[in-house]
Design an enzyme around this catalytic site. Structure first.
Site, PDB file in Angstrom:
ATOM      1  N   GLY A  49       0.942  -1.149  -0.030  1.00  0.00           N
ATOM      2  CA  GLY A  49      -0.150  -0.111  -0.106  1.00  0.00           C
ATOM      3  C   GLY A  49       0.792   1.069  -0.152  1.00  0.00           C
ATOM      4  O   GLY A  49       1.726   1.349  -0.901  1.00  0.00           O
ATOM      5  N   CYS A  82       6.123  -5.357   0.108  1.00  0.00           N
ATOM      6  CA  CYS A  82       6.040  -4.197  -0.423  1.00  0.00           C
ATOM      7  C   CYS A  82       6.015  -3.161   0.703  1.00  0.00           C
ATOM      8  O   CYS A  82       6.885  -3.045   1.555  1.00  0.00           O
ATOM      9  CB  CYS A  82       5.216  -3.870  -1.438  1.00  0.00           C
ATOM     10  SG  CYS A  82       5.802  -2.691  -2.457  1.00  0.00           S
ATOM     11  N   ILE A 138       5.544  -3.131  -7.644  1.00  0.00           N
ATOM     12  CA  ILE A 138       4.900  -1.835  -7.779  1.00  0.00           C
ATOM     13  C   ILE A 138       5.307  -0.782  -7.020  1.00  0.00           C
ATOM     14  O   ILE A 138       5.371  -0.834  -5.744  1.00  0.00           O
ATOM     15  CB  ILE A 138       3.281  -2.088  -7.555  1.00  0.00           C
ATOM     16  CG1 ILE A 138       2.614  -3.304  -8.320  1.00  0.00           C
ATOM     17  CG2 ILE A 138       2.547  -0.793  -7.794  1.00  0.00           C
ATOM     18  CD1 ILE A 138       1.308  -3.610  -7.925  1.00  0.00           C
ATOM     19  N   ARG A 139       5.976   0.245  -7.431  1.00  0.00           N
ATOM     20  CA  ARG A 139       6.889   1.309  -6.594  1.00  0.00           C
ATOM     21  C   ARG A 139       7.368   0.637  -5.689  1.00  0.00           C
ATOM     22  O   ARG A 139       7.232   1.041  -4.398  1.00  0.00           O
ATOM     23  CB  ARG A 139       5.712   2.266  -6.146  1.00  0.00           C
ATOM     24  CG  ARG A 139       5.226   3.292  -7.092  1.00  0.00           C
ATOM     25  CD  ARG A 139       4.358   4.253  -6.586  1.00  0.00           C
ATOM     26  NE  ARG A 139       3.033   3.796  -5.992  1.00  0.00           N
ATOM     27  CZ  ARG A 139       2.592   3.557  -4.881  1.00  0.00           C
ATOM     28  NH1 ARG A 139       3.286   4.033  -3.761  1.00  0.00           N
ATOM     29  NH2 ARG A 139       1.505   2.901  -4.599  1.00  0.00           N
ATOM     30  N   HIS A 174       4.978  -8.374  -5.132  1.00  0.00           N
ATOM     31  CA  HIS A 174       3.442  -8.685  -4.580  1.00  0.00           C
ATOM     32  C   HIS A 174       3.262 -10.251  -4.935  1.00  0.00           C
ATOM     33  O   HIS A 174       2.406 -10.417  -6.317  1.00  0.00           O
ATOM     34  CB  HIS A 174       2.586  -7.695  -5.152  1.00  0.00           C
ATOM     35  CG  HIS A 174       2.602  -6.481  -4.579  1.00  0.00           C
ATOM     36  ND1 HIS A 174       1.660  -5.845  -3.785  1.00  0.00           N
ATOM     37  CD2 HIS A 174       3.323  -5.354  -5.105  1.00  0.00           C
ATOM     38  CE1 HIS A 174       1.945  -4.675  -3.491  1.00  0.00           C
ATOM     39  NE2 HIS A 174       3.067  -4.257  -4.264  1.00  0.00           N
ATOM     40  N   GLU A 176       0.949 -11.946  -3.873  1.00  0.00           N
ATOM     41  CA  GLU A 176      -0.679 -12.223  -3.846  1.00  0.00           C
ATOM     42  C   GLU A 176      -1.228 -12.113  -4.873  1.00  0.00           C
ATOM     43  O   GLU A 176      -2.409 -12.230  -5.170  1.00  0.00           O
ATOM     44  CB  GLU A 176      -0.849 -11.353  -2.565  1.00  0.00           C
ATOM     45  CG  GLU A 176      -1.238  -9.767  -2.970  1.00  0.00           C
ATOM     46  CD  GLU A 176       0.107  -8.825  -2.792  1.00  0.00           C
ATOM     47  OE1 GLU A 176       1.017  -9.584  -2.563  1.00  0.00           O
ATOM     48  OE2 GLU A 176      -0.131  -7.863  -2.936  1.00  0.00           O
TER      49      GLU A 176
HETATM   50  N1  GLN Z   1       6.237   2.764  -2.622  1.00  0.00           N
HETATM   51  C1  GLN Z   1       5.373   2.281  -1.578  1.00  0.00           C
HETATM   52  C2  GLN Z   1       5.996   2.925  -0.374  1.00  0.00           C
HETATM   53  O1  GLN Z   1       6.684   3.486   0.142  1.00  0.00           O
HETATM   54  C3  GLN Z   1       5.028   1.011  -1.551  1.00  0.00           C
HETATM   55  C4  GLN Z   1       4.496   0.467  -2.498  1.00  0.00           C
HETATM   56  C5  GLN Z   1       3.653  -0.980  -2.514  1.00  0.00           C
HETATM   57  O2  GLN Z   1       3.374  -1.393  -1.479  1.00  0.00           O
HETATM   58  N2  GLN Z   1       3.261  -1.574  -3.736  1.00  0.00           N
HETATM   59  O3  GLN Z   1       5.093   2.839   0.791  1.00  0.00           O
END
Ligand code: GLN
Length: 190
Positions: A49, A82, A138-139, A174, A176
């Site tokens: 998140g 993440c 993802i990021r 991820h 999941e």
């Molecule tokens: N970039 C987000 C952070 O620094 C993490 C991204 C993710 O959980 N997919 O919190």
């Protein structure tokens, strides 16, 4: 062995996909939002998140010290993905504050911004030992300085992307979202 009871921290982020993955593993996961629910579980997933938002929500819900305390006393195993992984890492210059449960530095957005999100094959070398699997980033945070106490479970090229220390597992991607539940299955046996 105590019965396995799993939960997903359900304050923000990728909650539903983890609930579904755990259900497919044959457990009936709870959505964790209150400290008293910690008594019901042996395994907790911290979803991806946004880690600063997660940190603030954890404080609001009186969970930010209770979760690491339970881990320290051996009552709880953690799988962080993440943003969830970031919280478990070593304290460093960046916000949010970290729990020091896994002795590695997670550098937030270490692969770039949202548009630099990517899917690449990753190689498992320990833990669930899946051979090659799909890594959805993802990021994603990047793993920096790491101590010998930390076991590398999976790599992307020469970089660690999944690590473990004791009963704490952190994936910068991820699992999941792949439909392959073997990481969750393995985690539930820790
Ligand atoms: N970039 C987000 C952070 O620094 C993490 C991204 C993710 O959980 N997919 O919190």
């Amino acid at each position: 062995m105590a019965a396995i009871c799993a939960g997903v921290l359900a304050l923000q982020g990728s909650v539903e996909p983890h609930l579904r993955a755990l259900s497919r593993c044959g457990v009936d996961p709870i959505e964790l939002r209150r400290p008293d629910q910690l008594d019901q579980i042996t395994h907790l997933v911290l979803p991806g998140g946004e880690s600063t938002t997660l940190h603030h929500l954890l404080q609001l819900h009186s969970l930010s010290s209770q979760i690491p305390q339970r881990v320290a006393t051996g009552q709880l195993a953690l799988l962080g993905t993440c943003a969830g992984a970031i919280l478990m890492g070593r304290e460093c210059q960046e916000s949010p504050p970290r729990w020091n449960l896994i002795d590695v530095e997670f550098q937030r957005n270490g692969f770039g911004r949202q548009v630099h999100s990517f899917i690449e094959p990753i190689e498992w070398i320990a833990g669930p030992d899946l051979g090659t699997s799909e890594g959805i980033f993802i990021r994603a945070p990047r793993i920096g300085v790491s101590s010998p106490a930390v076991e590398v479970l999976a790599t992307l090229g020469s970089e660690a992307v999944a690590v473990r220390q004791d009963r704490c597992v952190a994936c910068t991607f991820h699992p999941e979202l792949t439909g392959d539940d073997r990481v969750h299955q393995w985690f539930l046996r820790l």
